[in-house]
Motif scaffolding. Structure first.
Motif, short mmCIF file in Angstrom:
data_model
loop_
_atom_site.label_atom_id
_atom_site.label_comp_id
_atom_site.label_asym_id
_atom_site.label_seq_id
_atom_site.Cartn_x
_atom_site.Cartn_y
_atom_site.Cartn_z
N SER A 123 -15.39 56.57 0.66
CA SER A 123 -16.16 55.90 2.22
C SER A 123 -16.07 57.58 2.09
O SER A 123 -17.80 57.29 3.03
CB SER A 123 -15.16 56.01 3.01
OG SER A 123 -13.82 56.45 3.82
N TYR A 165 -16.32 48.52 -3.40
CA TYR A 165 -15.75 48.16 -3.44
C TYR A 165 -15.08 48.69 -5.34
O TYR A 165 -16.32 48.35 -5.78
CB TYR A 165 -14.14 46.59 -3.30
CG TYR A 165 -15.08 45.86 -4.10
CD1 TYR A 165 -15.36 44.95 -3.68
CD2 TYR A 165 -14.10 45.94 -5.32
CE1 TYR A 165 -16.55 43.23 -4.39
CE2 TYR A 165 -14.50 44.25 -6.13
CZ TYR A 165 -15.26 43.19 -5.78
OH TYR A 165 -15.61 42.34 -6.04
N ASP A 166 -14.33 49.52 -6.23
CA ASP A 166 -13.94 50.02 -7.20
C ASP A 166 -13.80 48.48 -7.94
O ASP A 166 -13.08 47.42 -7.74
CB ASP A 166 -12.93 50.31 -7.21
CG ASP A 166 -12.93 50.46 -8.00
OD1 ASP A 166 -13.27 50.63 -9.68
OD2 ASP A 166 -12.33 52.56 -8.97
N ASN A 220 -12.70 51.05 0.34
CA ASN A 220 -12.53 52.32 -0.69
C ASN A 220 -12.42 53.43 0.08
O ASN A 220 -12.93 54.05 0.33
CB ASN A 220 -13.53 52.32 -1.78
CG ASN A 220 -13.48 53.51 -2.89
OD1 ASN A 220 -12.78 54.11 -3.21
ND2 ASN A 220 -14.32 52.43 -3.55
N SER A 264 -15.83 50.50 7.56
CA SER A 264 -14.30 51.22 6.14
C SER A 264 -13.25 50.47 6.88
O SER A 264 -12.70 50.03 7.61
CB SER A 264 -14.36 51.99 6.16
OG SER A 264 -13.03 52.66 5.58
N ILE A 292 -8.12 43.22 -3.49
CA ILE A 292 -9.78 43.16 -3.80
C ILE A 292 -10.34 41.84 -3.94
O ILE A 292 -10.76 41.47 -3.62
CB ILE A 292 -9.71 44.22 -5.15
CG1 ILE A 292 -9.87 45.94 -4.99
CG2 ILE A 292 -11.27 43.79 -5.83
CD1 ILE A 292 -10.93 45.94 -3.76
N THR A 343 -7.31 50.45 -12.30
CA THR A 343 -7.42 50.38 -10.40
C THR A 343 -7.24 49.08 -9.49
O THR A 343 -6.22 48.38 -9.94
CB THR A 343 -9.10 51.29 -10.82
OG1 THR A 343 -9.84 50.87 -10.36
CG2 THR A 343 -9.04 51.87 -11.16
N CYS A 374 -17.97 50.93 -7.00
CA CYS A 374 -17.59 52.71 -6.86
C CYS A 374 -16.16 52.67 -7.37
O CYS A 374 -15.64 52.36 -6.44
CB CYS A 374 -18.27 52.67 -4.93
SG CYS A 374 -17.95 54.00 -4.69
N ARG A 375 -16.34 53.60 -7.78
CA ARG A 375 -14.98 54.13 -8.29
C ARG A 375 -14.38 54.49 -6.90
O ARG A 375 -15.28 55.18 -6.19
CB ARG A 375 -15.43 55.43 -9.22
CG ARG A 375 -15.91 54.61 -10.84
CD ARG A 375 -14.42 53.87 -11.35
NE ARG A 375 -15.23 52.59 -12.14
CZ ARG A 375 -16.20 51.68 -12.46
NH1 ARG A 375 -16.15 51.12 -11.28
NH2 ARG A 375 -16.55 51.37 -13.32
N GLU A 376 -12.69 54.90 -7.24
CA GLU A 376 -11.90 55.87 -6.33
C GLU A 376 -12.11 56.53 -5.96
O GLU A 376 -11.14 57.40 -5.73
CB GLU A 376 -10.19 54.99 -6.23
CG GLU A 376 -10.81 53.03 -5.47
CD GLU A 376 -9.18 52.91 -5.23
OE1 GLU A 376 -8.52 52.73 -6.59
OE2 GLU A 376 -9.06 52.30 -4.28
#
Lengths: 339, 339
Positions: free
Chosen positions: B252, B183-184, B248, B274, B197, B190, B220-222
């Motif tokens: 994905s 996830y971010d 995310n 996911s 989250i 964000t 991981c960024r969106e």
DNA sequence: TTGTAAGCGTTATCAA
DNA sequence: TTGATAACGCTTACAA
């Protein structure tokens, strides 16, 4: 909730004076102005929009009409919206997305209610009953999009003609002579009757004709799976095609997936150029799509300006603004394979 | 634009009577009612909402506050919106998306204006200044989402705990013992501080702990590209992991692309699940993602009901409703590889 | 420069 | 069962 009356009392002035300083509508001595402003601050005063609307006959609210309940609100459309809202706010208006007003009757309802000062219409069709409804009424409106004959209508739109011409030129310059155009052909519940599709498709064929070429139209629904299915059999179904122009954002990543799965190399065997799309979706594809970006932010601003101008200066010239998409390099565009 | 006065004149009754039939607020003889209704029809009368709002102190408009100007309005969020709008309309309210009101100050502004009867808040953070602002004020509100401690707040939300438990159970049942959660992690701009989250992540680790396992958190960024980069090096960076839970949506499809490019077979080498996603995005991935669908439509309805209940029956019990995501089969879930 | 007062279109109280 | 009429909060001639 403090009212003007409260502010006036506290500042020892009349209610009219409060209104003058609030709206900057008449000169007021610095001293009184200060007193009034102080009073407003102390009471945490906010103008009541209902009262104001009633007195002025205006609300400073603009409704953005988007068939969100029927159609999916996609990435590009949301950019239009946020950009238009931002611009409207700069100019002192609230622009809100009004989901429940996409048939002519509902539009009548909304506009006659007096709740909103103007309407910004999206997803305009070539023949659009909503536009007719707006024309009949007296509420200012503007279109993001165009009807068949938009003469006499205020609009801003993507320059589909220019976009397709550029796209085709790009492909032709790379030696492609057998080009397909992929979009959703289905009925008016989707894009079929939308000006976007109609204009792009016509321009596609016209432009090719001018180069002495003919193009192929290919149908594909607006979802990733439809794109994939198309990709999987594309080579077999269209063995001579070397380049695809696709105007179907949602299907485009599926399309490249289908091609890969069927062993069609992109761009070696087939070039793909996605038009009227966005970074987000283009980068979901593998390989990343070369695409032409919908000028959503710019059009949103222009759309807001268009409707606000209609409201504040009804006699100003009607905007007829077209903005083309801009090419964004990716990995799906190549030269035509040697024959 | 006909007013009540016009209708009254035409029907030869007083303006009060018109109001009574319009609002069904007092008994009226069938005969007079007919006359009034006829007059309304003939004049095409619509109630003026500004006047009505002023007199009643209510507008029947609900604002959905979504940080659309900052965050991207993604597929799932738009479903919330359209579903909530539809439900509100069924109950006689207009629900509009209000883009320019996502900081505490703007919320004050909006609620004190009297323009709206209630607020539905999305993308709630664990500590949310907007919620504090709403608490201080007197405008009814409800949350789609939860703060850290939502006691005393009306909310509906995804049951992240239940969703993650199901997801982990699914993976454990298939023999996976080394599981990563993607996830971010980035700051409050964000998702970081979003309850979603925080809750999912905590539950992930707790649930694994109960099975005597430990999990890995991965940032991981969106956006799709970040997903792809992660996928490309995932095998090297986390050689022992056999299953990934990813929350995310935007990243994905890129993630599976990266895996494929780096020769990681899905689901043979690595299973991917996911969570809190949608059909549209899941089917953009190759292979199509097995995912847990965000109950957007249901939550939208529940959210609309929640806020409308607060408005119309302030003494009713506060809703504390949680709805889990539901597993939708795809092609990315498999048994743990033999060791 | 400031104040008075008449609307804007509805709702709702109080009488009739 | 219906009718007068006073709010609701603000804007804007018109007066002072």
């Amino acid at each position: 909730m403090a009212t003007m009356q409260d502010v006036a009392r506290r500042a020892q002035v009349s209610i009219a004076t409060v209104s003058f300083v609030l709206n900057n509508t008449k000169p007021v001595t610095a001293a009184t102005r200060d007193r009034v402003e102080a009073a407003m601050a102390e009471l945490g005063y906010r103008r009541n929009p209902a009262g104001s609307a009633l007195a002025r006959g205006r609300t400073d609210i603009i409704a953005l009409l988007y068939p969100a309940l029927q159609r999916q609100l996609h990435a590009t459309a949301t950019r239009f919206f946020t950009s238009a809202a931002e611009r409207a706010s700069e100019r002192g208006f609230s622009l809100v997305l009004w989901p429940a007003a996409n048939e002519a009757a509902q539009i009548d309802e909304l506009t006659r209610s007096g709740l909103i000062d103007g309407v910004l219409l999206m997803e305009v069709q070539l023949e659009d009953a909503r536009v007719d409804a707006l024309r009949r009424g007296s509420t200012p409106f503007a279109l993001i999009g165009r009807t068949q004959d938009p003469t006499g209508l205020p609009f801003v739109d993507i320059d589909f003609e220019q976009t397709v011409v550029s796209a085709v030129e790009e492909l032709v310059a790379r030696g492609h002579t057998d080009i397909a155009f992929v979009y959703d052909h289905s009925g008016p519940t989707t894009l079929h009757a939308y000006g976007a599709i109609a204009r792009a498709s016509r321009t596609f064929h016209d432009t090719l004709a001018q180069s002495g070429l003919t193009g192929t139209s290919v149908d594909c629904r607006e979802n990733p799976r439809a794109g994939r299915r198309l990709g999987e059999t594309f080579r077999d179904d269209f063995p001579d095609v070397t380049a695809v122009l696709i105007m179907n954002e949602l299907a485009s990543p599926g399309f490249t997936t289908g091609l890969r799965r069927s062993g069609t190399a992109v761009p070696e065997d087939l070039s793909v150029l996605s038009i009227v799309s966005s970074e987000t979706v283009a980068s979901m594809s593998d390989p990343e799509l070369t695409f032409m970006r919908a000028p959503a932010v710019e059009l949103g601003r222009l759309g807001a300006d268009a409707i606000i101008d209609r409201i504040t200066a009804p006699d100003s010239a009607l905007p007829h603004t077209l903005v083309p998409c801009e090419l964004v390099p990716g990995s799906t565009l190549g030269d035509a394979p040697a024959r």
